[in-house]
Scaffold this motif. Structure first.
Motif, short mmCIF file in Angstrom:
data_model
loop_
_atom_site.label_atom_id
_atom_site.label_comp_id
_atom_site.label_asym_id
_atom_site.label_seq_id
_atom_site.Cartn_x
_atom_site.Cartn_y
_atom_site.Cartn_z
N GLN A 1 37.12 30.32 30.53
CA GLN A 1 36.68 30.89 29.24
C GLN A 1 35.41 31.88 29.99
N LEU A 2 35.61 33.05 28.93
CA LEU A 2 34.33 33.91 29.31
C LEU A 2 33.22 33.31 28.81
N SER A 3 32.17 33.58 29.87
CA SER A 3 30.94 32.82 29.74
C SER A 3 29.82 33.95 29.48
N LYS A 4 29.80 35.01 29.82
CA LYS A 4 28.75 36.12 29.73
C LYS A 4 29.35 37.42 29.53
N HIS A 5 28.96 38.36 28.92
CA HIS A 5 29.47 39.84 28.76
C HIS A 5 28.09 40.41 28.40
N PHE A 6 27.91 41.58 29.45
CA PHE A 6 26.78 42.55 29.42
C PHE A 6 27.11 43.85 29.28
N CYS A 7 26.66 44.76 28.56
CA CYS A 7 26.80 46.18 28.38
C CYS A 7 26.05 46.85 28.81
N PHE A 8 26.52 48.03 29.54
CA PHE A 8 25.53 48.84 30.25
C PHE A 8 25.74 50.46 29.73
N PRO B 1 42.22 27.93 26.36
CA PRO B 1 41.85 28.46 25.19
C PRO B 1 41.59 30.03 25.31
N GLY B 2 41.85 31.08 24.68
CA GLY B 2 41.67 32.30 24.99
C GLY B 2 42.49 33.27 25.82
N SER B 3 43.51 32.18 26.59
CA SER B 3 44.51 33.01 27.45
C SER B 3 45.53 33.54 26.70
N LEU B 4 45.96 34.69 27.26
CA LEU B 4 47.18 35.47 26.56
C LEU B 4 48.31 34.86 27.00
N LEU B 5 48.88 34.01 26.33
CA LEU B 5 50.33 33.22 26.46
C LEU B 5 51.36 34.18 26.79
N GLU B 6 51.51 35.32 26.06
CA GLU B 6 52.24 36.43 26.13
C GLU B 6 52.32 37.11 27.38
N GLY B 7 51.06 36.90 28.25
CA GLY B 7 50.82 37.86 29.49
C GLY B 7 51.30 39.44 29.51
N PHE B 8 51.61 39.88 30.57
CA PHE B 8 51.48 41.29 30.75
C PHE B 8 53.00 41.41 31.41
N THR B 9 53.40 42.81 31.02
CA THR B 9 54.41 43.37 31.64
C THR B 9 54.16 44.77 32.51
N GLN B 10 54.66 44.85 33.78
CA GLN B 10 54.31 46.06 34.74
C GLN B 10 53.03 46.21 34.78
N THR B 11 52.21 45.33 35.20
CA THR B 11 50.76 45.59 35.41
C THR B 11 50.54 46.56 36.79
N GLN B 12 49.79 47.41 36.37
CA GLN B 12 49.27 48.30 37.71
C GLN B 12 48.10 47.70 38.23
N VAL B 13 47.91 47.10 39.50
CA VAL B 13 46.93 46.49 39.72
C VAL B 13 45.63 47.60 40.31
N SER B 14 44.50 47.41 39.75
CA SER B 14 43.34 48.50 40.26
C SER B 14 42.44 47.77 40.96
N THR B 15 42.24 46.36 41.15
CA THR B 15 41.36 45.78 42.03
C THR B 15 41.74 44.04 42.23
N LEU B 16 41.34 43.72 43.27
CA LEU B 16 41.90 42.39 43.48
C LEU B 16 40.43 41.61 44.33
N ALA B 17 40.66 40.25 44.18
CA ALA B 17 39.55 39.26 44.77
C ALA B 17 40.34 37.83 45.17
#
Length: 445
Positions: free
Chosen positions: A267-274, A179-195
């Motif tokens: 799933q997304l469990s928390k969302h904080f704004c600053f 649930p919530g996953s983008l089934l269409e995905g992404f094209t040519q993603t420019q990766v900014s960070t990694l873990a």
């Protein structure tokens, strides 16, 4: 953080590449690779014929990066002096680097905690934004993951081989349904960070993309877009295990949000704004506190469950891009464009307990070893500092090389330290192994 521009990589190259000062380096490197060197097959990657440097060669006086100083019109010492004089530190707040100097601790730099093992030039790391440098991760003493062009690659320092684990050059879509996953995905993603941690890899993108892959499963597990805002870049991702044993990760974004994802439930469990773009967030070991740093000189310590501010962190003079917790859960570090890393104690946050100074520029990546003995802080280029925590950060090993730093990572067992170096000519992966004193054991044999 600064808005992404297509020429950010060129910004680094124009300002800081080695060839800008001595144009004959490319030619000398090519000659050296064509001629080979004086000995063994272990100098070469058999598939690419690119010259690597081993610990044995370094002990014989060969430069750890394979730079043939004896053939160049400049000595290493003179070139180092020139770099220190000419490197331009990027600042959002003018003169922040000069203003921070008065607070900095004087350290003993004559220490050696990790010794050079190998420089692998067949492993080319990539930096797509000059302010983001968390693109190298170690998962064991001999295994590292890093971004190389449009691929996340696995590098084995045992077999000296690399393999693609995630290619984002084309279309990427999840092979699992959640649930919530983008089934269409992404094209040519420019990766900014990694873990990468254990068997989970999370890549963040410039358009707010998050791509999650389990390394022990085929395909991609989960795709999510954090925001459709224009200022959507994912600045940092940190994976952790919750108190219940569930795997989570936090994503820090330029839309001023920090989001927590539960990878057991996908799933997304928390969302904080600053109030400002968040460049990095780090969760303390017991999972109760988050350090938040971003486009503001003041950082925040917040409650990880509610997002409410516990304390403000005052002392830095510019924007911060790195944070990390010590395993004791009491102390943590923040890295800033004012060229300092500050150490904080949760028992008294009225001021930092120490300020550690870089040589060239901003502190863009910080890592503690899992045993808490050492802390590594990486500058944008040329220097990684390894501090002895037990000494009160008064003793350090200064690792000195040439090139932009794409990331730094201790292996989970603390035995290895990997440093990604970005440079058109001398880009590579540096590997160091922890020094051990076995003199007593050796006497038994």
């Amino acid at each position: 953080m600064s808005h992404y521009h297509e020429d950010d990589t060129d910004y680094m190259a124009d300002e800081y590449e080695m060839e800008d000062i001595d144009d004959d380096m490319d030619d000398e490197c090519h000659d050296r690779e064509e001629e080979g060197s004086d000995s063994d097959a272990d100098e070469f990657n058999s598939s690419s014929r690119i010259v690597d440097t081993t610990a044995a060669q370094a002990r014989r006086g060969i430069d750890i990066q394979g730079i043939p100083w004896e053939r160049l019109s400049i000595t290493r010492e003179k070139y180092r002096k020139t770099r220190l004089e000419q490197y331009k530190n990027y600042e959002n707040i003018p003169n922040s680097g000069e203003g921070s100097e008065k607070d900095c601790k004087v350290t003993d730099k004559a220490c050696s905690y990790y010794e050079f093992c190998r420089n692998s030039r067949s492993v080319k790391s990539t930096i797509l934004h000059f302010q983001l440098r968390n693109l190298v991760w170690a998962t064991s003493k001999h295994d590292a993951y890093l971004l190389s062009n449009f691929s996340v690659i696995h590098w084995s320092s045992l077999s000296y081989t690399k393999s693609d684990v995630l290619n984002v050059a084309g279309h990427v879509a999840p092979t699992e349904k959640h649930p919530g996953s983008l089934l269409e995905g992404f094209t040519q993603t420019q990766v900014s960070t990694l873990a990468v941690k254990d068997k989970l890899l999370v890549a963040g993108g410039f358009q707010g993309e998050l791509i999650c892959k389990h390394l022990d499963r085929p395909g991609v597990s989960f795709c999510f877009r954090t925001t459709y805002d224009d200022n959507a870049i994912t600045n940092a991702v940190e994976i952790y295990t919750s108190a219940s044993g569930a795997v989570h990760f936090t994503a820090s974004n330029n839309d001023s949000g920090v989001r927590d994802f539960d990878m057991e439930k996908f799933q997304l469990s928390k969302h904080f704004c600053f109030p400002w773009p968040v460049n990095h967030a780090a969760l303390n070991p017991d999972g109760k506190l988050l350090v938040i740093v971003g486009d503001n000189p003041e950082g925040l310590l917040v409650d990880s469950q509610t997002g409410k501010t516990v304390a403000s962190l005052c002392g830095h003079l510019d924007f911060s891009f790195a944070s990390a917790w010590h395993s004791d859960g009491i102390t943590f570090a923040t890295g800033n464009q004012d060229k300092t890393c500050r150490i904080w104690d949760v028992r008294n946050l009225s001021k930092s307990v120490a300020a550690l100074k870089g040589n060239l520029g901003a502190i863009r990546s910080i890592r503690y070893s899992s045993d808490g003995r050492y802390m590594a802080m990486a500058e944008p280029a040329d220097f990684v500092h390894v501090f002895d925590v037990k000494s009160g950060y008064e003793k350090e090993q200064e690792i000195d090389f040439f090139g932009e730093v794409s990331g730094v990572s201790f292996s989970p067992d603390t035995e290895s330290l990997f440093i990604g170096v970005w440079d058109r000519t001398y880009g590579s992966l540096l590997e160091y192994h922890r020094r051990r004193n076995y003199s007593y054991l050796d006497s038994l044999y």
